[in-house]
Design a protein around this motif. Structure first.
Motif, PDB file in Angstrom:
ATOM      1  N   ALA A  28      35.217  41.767 -49.197  1.00 29.23           N
ATOM      2  CA  ALA A  28      33.925  41.097 -49.324  1.00 29.23           C
ATOM      3  C   ALA A  28      33.568  40.321 -48.066  1.00 29.23           C
ATOM      4  O   ALA A  28      34.450  39.825 -47.359  1.00 29.23           O
ATOM      5  N   THR A  29      32.268  40.186 -47.820  1.00 26.96           N
ATOM      6  CA  THR A  29      31.784  39.282 -46.773  1.00 26.96           C
ATOM      7  C   THR A  29      31.212  38.000 -47.377  1.00 26.96           C
ATOM      8  O   THR A  29      31.062  37.005 -46.688  1.00 26.96           O
ATOM      9  N   VAL A  30      30.895  38.042 -48.682  1.00 25.09           N
ATOM     10  CA  VAL A  30      30.487  36.848 -49.420  1.00 25.09           C
ATOM     11  C   VAL A  30      31.257  36.843 -50.732  1.00 25.09           C
ATOM     12  O   VAL A  30      31.273  37.844 -51.450  1.00 25.09           O
ATOM     13  N   VAL A  31      31.895  35.712 -51.039  1.00 26.58           N
ATOM     14  CA  VAL A  31      32.707  35.583 -52.251  1.00 26.58           C
ATOM     15  C   VAL A  31      32.239  34.363 -53.027  1.00 26.58           C
ATOM     16  O   VAL A  31      32.101  33.279 -52.466  1.00 26.58           O
ATOM     17  N   ARG A  32      32.006  34.551 -54.323  1.00 24.54           N
ATOM     18  CA  ARG A  32      31.730  33.411 -55.199  1.00 24.54           C
ATOM     19  C   ARG A  32      33.077  32.943 -55.728  1.00 24.54           C
ATOM     20  O   ARG A  32      33.837  33.716 -56.307  1.00 24.54           O
ATOM     21  N   VAL A  33      33.385  31.673 -55.497  1.00 27.11           N
ATOM     22  CA  VAL A  33      34.646  31.080 -55.948  1.00 27.11           C
ATOM     23  C   VAL A  33      34.327  30.049 -57.016  1.00 27.11           C
ATOM     24  O   VAL A  33      33.481  29.177 -56.811  1.00 27.11           O
ATOM     25  N   LEU A  34      35.009  30.145 -58.163  1.00 29.80           N
ATOM     26  CA  LEU A  34      34.861  29.186 -59.251  1.00 29.80           C
ATOM     27  C   LEU A  34      36.203  28.503 -59.468  1.00 29.80           C
ATOM     28  O   LEU A  34      37.212  29.176 -59.709  1.00 29.80           O
ATOM     29  N   ALA A  35      36.224  27.177 -59.342  1.00 31.67           N
ATOM     30  CA  ALA A  35      37.447  26.401 -59.604  1.00 31.67           C
ATOM     31  C   ALA A  35      37.584  26.277 -61.112  1.00 31.67           C
ATOM     32  O   ALA A  35      37.022  25.382 -61.732  1.00 31.67           O
ATOM     33  N   SER A  36      38.321  27.201 -61.718  1.00 31.80           N
ATOM     34  CA  SER A  36      38.375  27.306 -63.179  1.00 31.80           C
ATOM     35  C   SER A  36      39.480  26.483 -63.819  1.00 31.80           C
ATOM     36  O   SER A  36      39.498  26.333 -65.035  1.00 31.80           O
ATOM     37  N   SER A  37      40.387  25.948 -63.024  1.00 32.52           N
ATOM     38  CA  SER A  37      41.543  25.248 -63.599  1.00 32.52           C
ATOM     39  C   SER A  37      41.861  24.020 -62.750  1.00 32.52           C
ATOM     40  O   SER A  37      42.828  23.981 -62.029  1.00 32.52           O
ATOM     41  N   GLY A  38      41.004  23.029 -62.816  1.00 34.35           N
ATOM     42  CA  GLY A  38      41.216  21.818 -62.034  1.00 34.35           C
ATOM     43  C   GLY A  38      40.724  21.971 -60.610  1.00 34.35           C
ATOM     44  O   GLY A  38      40.235  23.016 -60.216  1.00 34.35           O
ATOM     45  N   PRO A  39      40.849  20.920 -59.808  1.00 35.50           N
ATOM     46  CA  PRO A  39      40.437  21.001 -58.417  1.00 35.50           C
ATOM     47  C   PRO A  39      41.338  21.959 -57.641  1.00 35.50           C
ATOM     48  O   PRO A  39      42.520  22.103 -57.965  1.00 35.50           O
ATOM     49  N   ASN A  60      35.597  23.063 -62.197  1.00 35.01           N
ATOM     50  CA  ASN A  60      34.370  23.595 -62.791  1.00 35.01           C
ATOM     51  C   ASN A  60      33.184  23.595 -61.844  1.00 35.01           C
ATOM     52  O   ASN A  60      32.042  23.408 -62.274  1.00 35.01           O
ATOM     53  N   THR A  61      33.435  23.789 -60.561  1.00 35.37           N
ATOM     54  CA  THR A  61      32.361  23.958 -59.587  1.00 35.37           C
ATOM     55  C   THR A  61      32.512  25.338 -58.950  1.00 35.37           C
ATOM     56  O   THR A  61      33.574  25.956 -58.997  1.00 35.37           O
ATOM     57  N   SER A  62      31.423  25.816 -58.337  1.00 38.23           N
ATOM     58  CA  SER A  62      31.483  27.105 -57.652  1.00 38.23           C
ATOM     59  C   SER A  62      30.856  26.973 -56.274  1.00 38.23           C
ATOM     60  O   SER A  62      30.003  26.117 -56.041  1.00 38.23           O
ATOM     61  N   GLU A  63      31.311  27.814 -55.377  1.00 36.97           N
ATOM     62  CA  GLU A  63      30.796  27.857 -54.007  1.00 36.97           C
ATOM     63  C   GLU A  63      30.724  29.306 -53.568  1.00 36.97           C
ATOM     64  O   GLU A  63      31.448  30.173 -54.071  1.00 36.97           O
ATOM     65  N   LEU A  64      29.848  29.574 -52.604  1.00 38.35           N
ATOM     66  CA  LEU A  64      29.781  30.875 -51.957  1.00 38.35           C
ATOM     67  C   LEU A  64      30.477  30.754 -50.611  1.00 38.35           C
ATOM     68  O   LEU A  64      30.161  29.857 -49.827  1.00 38.35           O
ATOM     69  N   VAL A  65      31.426  31.636 -50.340  1.00 36.42           N
ATOM     70  CA  VAL A  65      32.203  31.602 -49.106  1.00 36.42           C
ATOM     71  C   VAL A  65      31.879  32.857 -48.300  1.00 36.42           C
ATOM     72  O   VAL A  65      31.992  33.965 -48.809  1.00 36.42           O
ATOM     73  N   GLU A  66      31.465  32.669 -47.045  1.00 36.13           N
ATOM     74  CA  GLU A  66      31.244  33.798 -46.149  1.00 36.13           C
ATOM     75  C   GLU A  66      32.497  34.018 -45.325  1.00 36.13           C
ATOM     76  O   GLU A  66      33.157  33.063 -44.904  1.00 36.13           O
ATOM     77  N   LYS A  67      32.833  35.290 -45.105  1.00 36.13           N
ATOM     78  CA  LYS A  67      34.033  35.630 -44.356  1.00 36.13           C
ATOM     79  C   LYS A  67      33.890  37.040 -43.799  1.00 36.13           C
ATOM     80  O   LYS A  67      32.988  37.772 -44.177  1.00 36.13           O
ATOM     81  N   TYR A  68      34.801  37.406 -42.897  1.00 36.21           N
ATOM     82  CA  TYR A  68      34.859  38.780 -42.417  1.00 36.21           C
ATOM     83  C   TYR A  68      35.570  39.630 -43.474  1.00 36.21           C
ATOM     84  O   TYR A  68      36.400  39.117 -44.226  1.00 36.21           O
ATOM     85  N   VAL A  82      37.324  34.670 -58.533  1.00 30.71           N
ATOM     86  CA  VAL A  82      36.630  35.117 -57.331  1.00 30.71           C
ATOM     87  C   VAL A  82      35.859  36.392 -57.660  1.00 30.71           C
ATOM     88  O   VAL A  82      36.284  37.186 -58.493  1.00 30.71           O
ATOM     89  N   ALA A  83      34.725  36.581 -56.982  1.00 28.24           N
ATOM     90  CA  ALA A  83      33.949  37.806 -57.159  1.00 28.24           C
ATOM     91  C   ALA A  83      33.241  38.146 -55.853  1.00 28.24           C
ATOM     92  O   ALA A  83      32.707  37.254 -55.172  1.00 28.24           O
ATOM     93  N   LYS A  84      33.250  39.407 -55.518  1.00 24.53           N
ATOM     94  CA  LYS A  84      32.515  39.923 -54.363  1.00 24.53           C
ATOM     95  C   LYS A  84      31.027  39.925 -54.740  1.00 24.53           C
ATOM     96  O   LYS A  84      30.634  40.503 -55.747  1.00 24.53           O
ATOM     97  N   VAL A  85      30.222  39.243 -53.938  1.00 21.95           N
ATOM     98  CA  VAL A  85      28.785  39.145 -54.214  1.00 21.95           C
ATOM     99  C   VAL A  85      27.997  39.345 -52.927  1.00 21.95           C
ATOM    100  O   VAL A  85      28.538  39.328 -51.829  1.00 21.95           O
ATOM    101  N   GLY A  86      26.696  39.495 -53.099  1.00 23.00           N
ATOM    102  CA  GLY A  86      25.773  39.543 -51.980  1.00 23.00           C
ATOM    103  C   GLY A  86      24.570  38.690 -52.323  1.00 23.00           C
ATOM    104  O   GLY A  86      24.430  38.209 -53.445  1.00 23.00           O
TER     105      GLY A  86
END
Length: 89
Positions: A28-39, A60-68, A82-86
């Motif tokens: 993935a070049t963009v990943v949605r990350v959800l902190a599902s079990s604590g920080p 219980n927060t989510s962020e979009l992470v850009e990467k190569y 984690v999920a591959k998203v665009g």
């Protein structure tokens, strides 16, 4: 503030804490990350496992992470999803 629209590109996956669980998340070049079990601390590495950067997410927060595509992500301190998203226009 306008809502971000996300295009799911693959099924979500659980990411257990630990550097040995590092993943490219299907290249993935963009990943949605959800902190599902604590920080969690999200760590981005290159393909040789050298750390590029990291940041902390609250539970219980989510962020979009850009990467190569060959960069990897792993988490410490708790588990995540984690999920591959665009982005959509």
């Amino acid at each position: 503030m306008a809502a971000t629209r996300i295009l799911p590109l693959a099924e979500k996956a659980s990411l257990t804490a630990g550097s040995n669980n590092a993943t490219t998340v299907s290249n993935a070049t963009v990943v949605r990350v959800l902190a599902s079990s604590g920080p969690v601390v999200v760590v981005r590495t290159d393909s040789s496992n050298s750390i590029i950067g990291s940041f902390t997410m609250l539970a219980n927060t989510s962020e979009l992470v850009e990467k190569y595509p060959t960069d990897k992500l792993y988490v410490t301190g708790g588990n995540a999803e984690v999920a591959k998203v665009g982005f959509t226009g």
